[in-house]
Design an enzyme around this catalytic site. Structure first.
Site, mmCIF file in Angstrom:
data_model
loop_
_atom_site.group_PDB
_atom_site.id
_atom_site.type_symbol
_atom_site.label_atom_id
_atom_site.label_comp_id
_atom_site.label_asym_id
_atom_site.label_seq_id
_atom_site.Cartn_x
_atom_site.Cartn_y
_atom_site.Cartn_z
ATOM 1 C CD GLU A 130 -1.447 3.425 -14.324
ATOM 2 O OE1 GLU A 130 -2.465 3.080 -13.716
ATOM 3 O OE2 GLU A 130 -0.478 3.963 -13.766
ATOM 4 C CE LYS B 199 -2.699 6.506 -7.853
ATOM 5 N NZ LYS B 199 -3.103 7.450 -8.884
ATOM 6 C CG HIS C 226 2.273 5.567 -10.840
ATOM 7 N ND1 HIS C 226 1.861 6.878 -10.699
ATOM 8 C CD2 HIS C 226 1.150 4.834 -11.012
ATOM 9 C CE1 HIS C 226 0.544 6.912 -10.771
ATOM 10 N NE2 HIS C 226 0.086 5.682 -10.960
ATOM 11 N N GLY D 6 -6.756 9.505 -12.031
ATOM 12 C CA GLY D 6 -7.341 10.305 -10.949
ATOM 13 C C GLY D 6 -8.235 11.424 -11.443
ATOM 14 C CB SER E 131 -10.613 7.058 -14.268
ATOM 15 O OG SER E 131 -9.987 8.244 -13.808
ATOM 16 C CD GLU F 149 -0.087 9.460 -8.880
ATOM 17 O OE1 GLU F 149 0.204 8.718 -7.924
ATOM 18 O OE2 GLU F 149 -1.220 9.492 -9.388
ATOM 19 C CG ASN G 9 -0.759 2.846 -7.229
ATOM 20 O OD1 ASN G 9 -0.227 2.911 -6.115
ATOM 21 N ND2 ASN G 9 -0.491 3.704 -8.203
HETATM 22 P P1 PGA Z 1 -6.817 6.038 -10.735
HETATM 23 O O1 PGA Z 1 -5.222 5.740 -10.636
HETATM 24 O O2 PGA Z 1 -7.494 4.697 -10.872
HETATM 25 O O3 PGA Z 1 -7.154 6.749 -9.473
HETATM 26 O O4 PGA Z 1 -7.004 6.871 -11.964
HETATM 27 C C1 PGA Z 1 -4.617 4.750 -11.426
HETATM 28 C C2 PGA Z 1 -3.126 4.744 -11.161
HETATM 29 O O5 PGA Z 1 -2.557 5.821 -10.985
HETATM 30 O O6 PGA Z 1 -2.486 3.676 -11.130
#
Ligand code: PGA
Length: 255
Positions: free
Chosen positions: A168, A14, A99, A174, A214, A101, A12
């Protein structure tokens, strides 16, 4: 490992990588990762970079592509939005829905996530429904009810077998914090039971449940070995071709 398809490694991106950076990534990634029969790879670039990805990876059909979000309407006066059928036209095969976000920044609630999942399916995309608890919810002991609600709301509106889910934990996205393999096993167990409770054992058996939050080259091995983890959704560590190739190349547990 449950889930009947081979493990899925999803990237992903983003709001990173326009069309030119996407081409450069593909050129570098294909030299580091050779096709493998025992796993699937899917990339979610920004929608403006979808076609660049498809073009740059034309001779690598093992690298699939998806869209990070679709609008809940089929078309209409929604400035800035992209529909599921437009994503298909640009070459997408997958779509993320819900997601964290999107939930936090754009107000996508469970009902909207359910409609977006339906729109993606109708257009011929394979949705990956993202769910997960916040730190506050986890600390308040709400892990199970939150996951159950998120699963139930989607399956009540979209009773489709074989959906892909991404667990998640919001506190691990993140942040550099990763759920331990034991945490992932517990949450994946809850998700699979919730799918069974909402839609029956056939759905629970067929569901693919990814872990996200992460994921890095250093923890992919133990996460993929955790029971019930059918793949990963990777953000930050998928932006660098070398680190995502290392993740995708992990030795899979036997069986
Ligand atoms: P990250 O993001 O690996 O940077 O923690 C995962 C995601 O949001 O799908």
């Amino acid at each position: 490992m449950t889930g009947q398809e081979s493990p899925l490694f999803a990237a992903n991106w983003k709001m990173f990588k326009g069309p030119r950076a996407t081409e450069a990534f593909v050129e570098s990634f294909v030299s580091r990762y050779r096709p493998r029969e025992d796993r699937r790879i899917a990339f979610f670039p920004p929608s403006i970079s979808l076609e660049a990805f498809v073009r740059a990876s034309a001779d690598r059909p093992d690298l699939e592509v998806g869209i990070q979000d679709v609008h809940q309407e089929v078309e209409g006066a929604h400035t800035g939005a992209v529909s599921a059928s437009m994503a298909v036209e640009a070459g997408a095969k997958w779509a993320l829905a819900g997601h964290s976000e999107r939930r936090r920044e754009f107000g996508d609630d469970d009902a909207i996530v359910a409609v977006k999942t339906a729109r993606a399916l109708e257009a011929g995309l394979r949705p990956i429904v993202c769910i997960g608890e916040t730190l506050e919810e986890r600390e308040a002991g709400l892990l199970q009810p939150v996951l159950e609600r998120q699963v139930r709301e989607v399956l009540a509106a979209v009773p489709a077998p074989g959906l892909t889910w991404a667990y998640e934990p919001v506190w691990a996205i993140g942040t550099g914090l990763t759920a331990s393999p034991a945490d992932a096993e517990e949450a994946h167990g809850i998700v699979r039971s919730a799918i069974g409770a909402a839609a029956g054992p056939v759905f629970a058996d067929a569901a693919v449940v990814l872990y996200g939050g992460s994921v890095k080259p250093g923890n992919i091995g133990e996460l993929m070995a955790a029971s019930g983890v059918n793949g990963v959704l990777v953000g930050g560590a998928s932006l660098d071709p070398e680190s995502f190739a290392a993740i995708c190349g992990v030795a899979l547990p036997a069986g």
